[in-house]
Each structure stands twice: as C-alpha cells, then as structure tokens.
Design a protein around this motif. Structure first.
Motif, PDB file in Angstrom:
ATOM      1  N   LEU A   1      59.596  82.464  58.377  1.00 42.45           N
ATOM      2  CA  LEU A   1      59.717  82.199  56.942  1.00 42.45           C
ATOM      3  C   LEU A   1      58.522  81.395  56.436  1.00 42.45           C
ATOM      4  CD1 LEU A   1      61.776  82.979  54.817  1.00 42.45           C
ATOM      5  CD2 LEU A   1      62.899  80.778  55.145  1.00 42.45           C
ATOM      6  N   GLU A   2      58.033  80.468  57.247  1.00 41.94           N
ATOM      7  CA  GLU A   2      56.834  79.708  56.877  1.00 41.94           C
ATOM      8  C   GLU A   2      55.643  80.640  56.716  1.00 41.94           C
ATOM      9  OE1 GLU A   2      57.692  75.333  58.974  1.00 41.94           O
ATOM     10  OE2 GLU A   2      56.371  76.791  59.936  1.00 41.94           O
ATOM     11  N   PHE A   3      55.508  81.593  57.640  1.00 38.43           N
ATOM     12  CA  PHE A   3      54.421  82.572  57.543  1.00 38.43           C
ATOM     13  C   PHE A   3      54.535  83.377  56.252  1.00 38.43           C
ATOM     14  CE2 PHE A   3      53.538  87.132  58.030  1.00 38.43           C
ATOM     15  CZ  PHE A   3      52.150  87.093  58.116  1.00 38.43           C
ATOM     16  N   LEU A   4      55.731  83.872  55.958  1.00 37.53           N
ATOM     17  CA  LEU A   4      55.932  84.709  54.780  1.00 37.53           C
ATOM     18  C   LEU A   4      55.660  83.924  53.493  1.00 37.53           C
ATOM     19  CD1 LEU A   4      56.824  87.539  53.916  1.00 37.53           C
ATOM     20  CD2 LEU A   4      59.166  86.682  53.779  1.00 37.53           C
ATOM     21  N   THR A   5      56.112  82.675  53.450  1.00 38.61           N
ATOM     22  CA  THR A   5      55.896  81.843  52.266  1.00 38.61           C
ATOM     23  C   THR A   5      54.417  81.557  52.074  1.00 38.61           C
ATOM     24  OG1 THR A   5      58.052  80.785  52.643  1.00 38.61           O
ATOM     25  CG2 THR A   5      56.545  79.693  51.124  1.00 38.61           C
ATOM     26  N   GLY A   6      53.725  81.202  53.169  1.00 38.59           N
ATOM     27  CA  GLY A   6      52.290  80.958  53.088  1.00 38.59           C
ATOM     28  C   GLY A   6      51.529  82.199  52.660  1.00 38.59           C
ATOM     29  N   TYR A   7      51.962  83.346  53.148  1.00 38.86           N
ATOM     30  CA  TYR A   7      51.340  84.624  52.797  1.00 38.86           C
ATOM     31  C   TYR A   7      51.480  84.908  51.297  1.00 38.86           C
ATOM     32  CZ  TYR A   7      50.770  89.740  52.618  1.00 38.86           C
ATOM     33  OH  TYR A   7      50.390  91.022  52.295  1.00 38.86           O
ATOM     34  N   VAL A   8      52.663  84.675  50.761  1.00 37.86           N
ATOM     35  CA  VAL A   8      52.903  84.907  49.331  1.00 37.86           C
ATOM     36  C   VAL A   8      52.052  83.960  48.488  1.00 37.86           C
ATOM     37  CG1 VAL A   8      54.623  84.740  47.488  1.00 37.86           C
ATOM     38  CG2 VAL A   8      55.227  85.837  49.653  1.00 37.86           C
ATOM     39  N   ILE A   9      51.956  82.695  48.901  1.00 36.05           N
ATOM     40  CA  ILE A   9      51.144  81.714  48.169  1.00 36.05           C
ATOM     41  C   ILE A   9      49.685  82.149  48.147  1.00 36.05           C
ATOM     42  CG2 ILE A   9      50.210  79.360  48.234  1.00 36.05           C
ATOM     43  CD1 ILE A   9      52.900  78.430  49.311  1.00 36.05           C
ATOM     44  N   GLU A  10      49.145  82.492  49.309  1.00 37.46           N
ATOM     45  CA  GLU A  10      47.738  82.866  49.394  1.00 37.46           C
ATOM     46  C   GLU A  10      47.462  84.157  48.634  1.00 37.46           C
ATOM     47  OE1 GLU A  10      43.823  82.777  50.098  1.00 37.46           O
ATOM     48  OE2 GLU A  10      45.237  81.190  50.620  1.00 37.46           O
ATOM     49  N   TYR A  11      48.377  85.104  48.728  1.00 39.13           N
ATOM     50  CA  TYR A  11      48.205  86.380  48.013  1.00 39.13           C
ATOM     51  C   TYR A  11      48.193  86.135  46.503  1.00 39.13           C
ATOM     52  CZ  TYR A  11      48.089  91.414  49.015  1.00 39.13           C
ATOM     53  OH  TYR A  11      47.680  92.716  49.222  1.00 39.13           O
ATOM     54  N   ALA A  12      49.095  85.254  46.046  1.00 39.62           N
ATOM     55  CA  ALA A  12      49.180  84.953  44.615  1.00 39.62           C
ATOM     56  C   ALA A  12      47.907  84.267  44.124  1.00 39.62           C
ATOM     57  CB  ALA A  12      50.396  84.067  44.348  1.00 39.62           C
ATOM     58  N   LEU A  13      47.448  83.268  44.882  1.00 43.09           N
ATOM     59  CA  LEU A  13      46.242  82.554  44.474  1.00 43.09           C
ATOM     60  C   LEU A  13      45.010  83.458  44.542  1.00 43.09           C
ATOM     61  CD1 LEU A  13      46.858  79.082  46.174  1.00 43.09           C
ATOM     62  CD2 LEU A  13      47.111  79.668  43.763  1.00 43.09           C
ATOM     63  N   SER A  14      45.060  84.487  45.386  1.00 38.76           N
ATOM     64  CA  SER A  14      43.942  85.424  45.486  1.00 38.76           C
ATOM     65  C   SER A  14      43.748  86.221  44.202  1.00 38.76           C
ATOM     66  CB  SER A  14      44.173  86.398  46.655  1.00 38.76           C
ATOM     67  OG  SER A  14      44.126  85.724  47.889  1.00 38.76           O
ATOM     68  N   VAL A  15      44.818  86.368  43.426  1.00 37.40           N
ATOM     69  CA  VAL A  15      44.713  87.103  42.168  1.00 37.40           C
ATOM     70  C   VAL A  15      43.729  86.411  41.237  1.00 37.40           C
ATOM     71  CG1 VAL A  15      45.966  87.904  40.129  1.00 37.40           C
ATOM     72  CG2 VAL A  15      47.025  88.069  42.385  1.00 37.40           C
ATOM     73  N   ASP A  16      43.766  85.071  41.230  1.00 39.22           N
ATOM     74  CA  ASP A  16      42.821  84.321  40.410  1.00 39.22           C
ATOM     75  C   ASP A  16      41.401  84.567  40.894  1.00 39.22           C
ATOM     76  OD1 ASP A  16      42.321  82.590  38.253  1.00 39.22           O
ATOM     77  OD2 ASP A  16      42.094  80.880  39.600  1.00 39.22           O
ATOM     78  N   ASN A  17      41.254  84.743  42.193  1.00 43.12           N
ATOM     79  CA  ASN A  17      39.951  85.060  42.781  1.00 43.12           C
ATOM     80  C   ASN A  17      39.441  86.402  42.265  1.00 43.12           C
ATOM     81  OD1 ASN A  17      37.721  84.775  44.397  1.00 43.12           O
ATOM     82  ND2 ASN A  17      38.844  84.515  46.291  1.00 43.12           N
ATOM     83  N   ILE A  18      40.370  87.345  42.057  1.00 45.82           N
ATOM     84  CA  ILE A  18      39.994  88.671  41.568  1.00 45.82           C
ATOM     85  C   ILE A  18      39.406  88.579  40.162  1.00 45.82           C
ATOM     86  CG2 ILE A  18      40.932  90.897  40.808  1.00 45.82           C
ATOM     87  CD1 ILE A  18      42.813  90.801  43.191  1.00 45.82           C
ATOM     88  N   PHE A  19      39.982  87.725  39.300  1.00 40.98           N
ATOM     89  CA  PHE A  19      39.428  87.517  37.963  1.00 40.98           C
ATOM     90  C   PHE A  19      37.936  87.184  38.057  1.00 40.98           C
ATOM     91  CE2 PHE A  19      43.869  86.616  36.646  1.00 40.98           C
ATOM     92  CZ  PHE A  19      43.916  87.354  35.472  1.00 40.98           C
ATOM     93  N   VAL A  20      37.608  86.264  38.960  1.00 37.64           N
ATOM     94  CA  VAL A  20      36.226  85.798  39.084  1.00 37.64           C
ATOM     95  C   VAL A  20      35.337  86.881  39.694  1.00 37.64           C
ATOM     96  CG1 VAL A  20      34.728  84.027  40.081  1.00 37.64           C
ATOM     97  CG2 VAL A  20      37.018  83.415  39.306  1.00 37.64           C
ATOM     98  N   MET A  21      35.855  87.620  40.686  1.00 34.27           N
ATOM     99  CA  MET A  21      35.053  88.686  41.306  1.00 34.27           C
ATOM    100  C   MET A  21      34.694  89.775  40.293  1.00 34.27           C
ATOM    101  SD  MET A  21      36.726  89.213  45.076  1.00 34.27           S
ATOM    102  CE  MET A  21      36.583  87.934  46.330  1.00 34.27           C
TER     103      MET A  21
END
Length: 348
Positions: free
Chosen positions: A103-123
């Motif tokens: 569950l820790e892995f899945l939660t961390g994965y969702v957090i990182e995936y979500a924050l990556s969306v902001d990275n896409i704006f900049v890319m």
C-alpha cells in the motif's frame, strides 16, 4: 548474495531491459508519437506498477530478507512502518507488513504520478519555446528519463540516510512541502514563460560549451571543422534534466511522508517516472483542459506536508497508509472532475 540484493538487482535489470526494448525495438526511428501508441504504453506501465504491487503483497518479506519475527520487528522499527505487530504470531504480523508495504508503494506511486502532471505542463512549454520538432520529443524525453532515474537514485538513498541520522529533517521536509503547496496555489493562475535567451541552463551551456546555432536532426553533438559542439537539442535535454531536478525536490520528500523505506520510495518514484513519457504524449494536447489540477496539486502538497509534520500524532490516532491514499485520490479526482465540469472560459 542476499535475497535483498537479488530483489533490488532484478528490479534494476528489469528497468534496463524495458528501456533497451523501448529504444531499440519500438523507437528505432524518430517519429511523432500518436495518441493510440501513448495510450498503449501508458497502460503497459500502469500494469507493470500494479503487478509490482501484487509482488510486494505476496513476496514483500524478500525485500529486506525477513525470515523471522525479530527481523520483522527490526525492519518495521527502522523504517517506521505504520503497523501493529502481533507478538508470537509471525505469520499474521508478516501479512500485515506485506499489505502495508504494498500500500505504501501504491500511495507513493500515485503521488509521484500526480506531481508528474505538473512536470508535463513545463515540458510542453520547453518544447514549444525552443521550437523542437515533435518527432524528436521522444528522444529528448528518453535520455532525460535515464538521467532522472540516476538522480532519483542518489537523492532517495542520500535522503534516507539523512532521515535515519537526523530524524528532525522530516519536519524540514514537511514545512517545505507546505510552503511549496501554498506558493503553487497563490501562483496557480500565472502564465509560465521560458526565456530561451536568458534561461540559466542556456547561459551555462553558452559559457562552458561551444554551441551550434541550429538543430542538426536528432543529434546532440556535431563536429564542425574538427571542433565538437553541442546542438540546441542537447540544451533542451539539459533544461529537461534541470527541470526534473527541481521537481524531485518536491516529489521525493512527498513520498517520504508515506514511507521511510528507501526501496519503496525508489520503486514508486521510478515506475511513475518511466510512465511519464507515455503520459506526456497522452496529455500533451489536452493538458490545458485540466486547469484546476494545479489547485489540486497545491492542496495535495499541503496535506502531505501536514502529515509529515504531525506523523507521530496521526499514528497515535490510528491514521493509516490507506487513509492517505483515499485522501490523495479524492483530491486528484475532485480537481479533474471540477476541470471537466467547469471548463475554462476562452479569452476574447
């Protein structure tokens, strides 16, 4: 060789294999990545991540070579896993540990995936500002992600060492995430721009390297009259790497709010990063529709920061990893639904 070393080594080999297949089989030639191909690749990476969740759920004890109750107790204490062990009942305690680990892995994965969306704006902004041909997007992102994997590896394991040595640093991370979330909310409506002439990376590259003035196909380096030069495409790659470095400062502490186990932080981070390229091509033409996403991400960062500051009290109140996952999913879902339900009005 311990099971822990074999497990981690196998994961690294899997990543190398997948990246090699990606570059050598699916992308032998430069081409524009279509929506259909991006959707398939996104599905594959998400499937891999879910599969890894079930591996941890089934064989999670192998990660730290746990064979008995004292070892389980030691690992749980070292990485501050939010579970209650049952003295004398190794089997049930181990089941709780593996369930929480997955569950820790899945939660961390969702957090990182979500924050990556902001990275896409900049890319998107970077590629547009530097007028990069769309068929070279994949090449830049591929090598950018290899650099990101190496940087994340160093950041995560150095960060874990610091947390183990200086527990108070968690409070510094928490305060930083709250500050970042508040500033993101305040600046959510500002239009981001990139000055292609005065960007820090451009000035650095111009000062220390010989720069060719024009793009030369997909090449990062060229040799002119015996002199080796970098191309504008390599400068774009450097900017992508620099941007990921900035985002890592937010995202890595955010996952440490969920788990202190550096392996889980690394696994969740890398799976999300590897899926970032396909998500970029999937969202590049519709990312502007999710105008409330920055608002959602700002609330997400503040929540994670508060959780990090108050983790002792939250644990005493019975706050579990599953509760964090539900709150994170609620914030993300609400921001996406709000964006679609209340589309941004077009400027006249």
């Amino acid at each position: 060789m311990s099971n822990e070393t074999i497990f981690f080594g196998s994961f690294l080999l899997f990543i190398i294999l997948m990246l090699s297949i990606d570059l050598g089989v699916f992308n032998k030639t430069d081409k524009k990545v279509g929506m259909k191909e991006a959707a398939v690749m996104s599905f594959i990476w998400v499937t891999f991540a879910i599969g890894f969740y079930f591996i941890l759920l089934s064989e999670g004890e192998v990660l730290h070579d746990i064979n008995n109750y004292p070892q389980l107790q030691e690992v749980t204490k070292k990485h501050l896993h939010n579970i209650t062990l049952i003295p004398g009942n190794y089997a049930e305690s181990l089941a709780h540990y593996k369930q929480n680990l997955a569950l820790e892995f899945l939660t961390g994965y969702v957090i990182e995936y979500a924050l990556s969306v902001d990275n896409i704006f900049v890319m998107v902004l970077i590629f547009s500002a530097f007028k990069v041909n769309e068929k070279y997007y994949h090449r830049v992102l591929f090598w950018g992600i290899i650099g990101a994997v190496i940087m994340r590896f160093l950041f995560i394991f150095v960060g874990s060492t610091l947390i183990n040595e200086f527990g108070w640093i968690l409070y510094v991370f928490g305060a930083f995430l709250i500050y970042t979330g508040i500033m993101m909310f305040i600046n959510r409506s500002e239009e981001e721009t990139i000055d292609t002439e005065n960007h820090k990376v451009v000035r650095f590259a111009s000062r220390y390297f010989s720069v060719h003035p024009e793009y030369v196909g997909n090449r990062f380096f060229v040799k002119i009259d015996g002199k080796k030069m970098i191309t504008p495409l390599f400068i774009v790659l450097l900017i992508v790497e620099f941007t990921d470095l900035i985002f890592a400062v937010d995202s890595i502490p955010a996952i440490f709010a969920v788990t202190k186990d550096p392996y889980i932080v690394f696994f969740s981070n890398i799976f999300a990063i590897l899926g970032l390229r396909s998500m970029f091509f999937l969202l590049v033409n519709v990312i502007h529709k999710f105008h409330y996403l920055k608002t959602g991400l700002s609330f997400l960062l503040v929540f994670i920061g508060v959780k990090m500051l108050g983790h002792h009290w939250l644990s005493e109140w019975g706050f579990k990893t599953s509760h964090s996952l539900f709150i994170i999913l609620f914030i993300l879902t609400a921001s996406i639904v709000a964006s679609l339900a209340f589309p941004k009005k077009k400027e006249r």
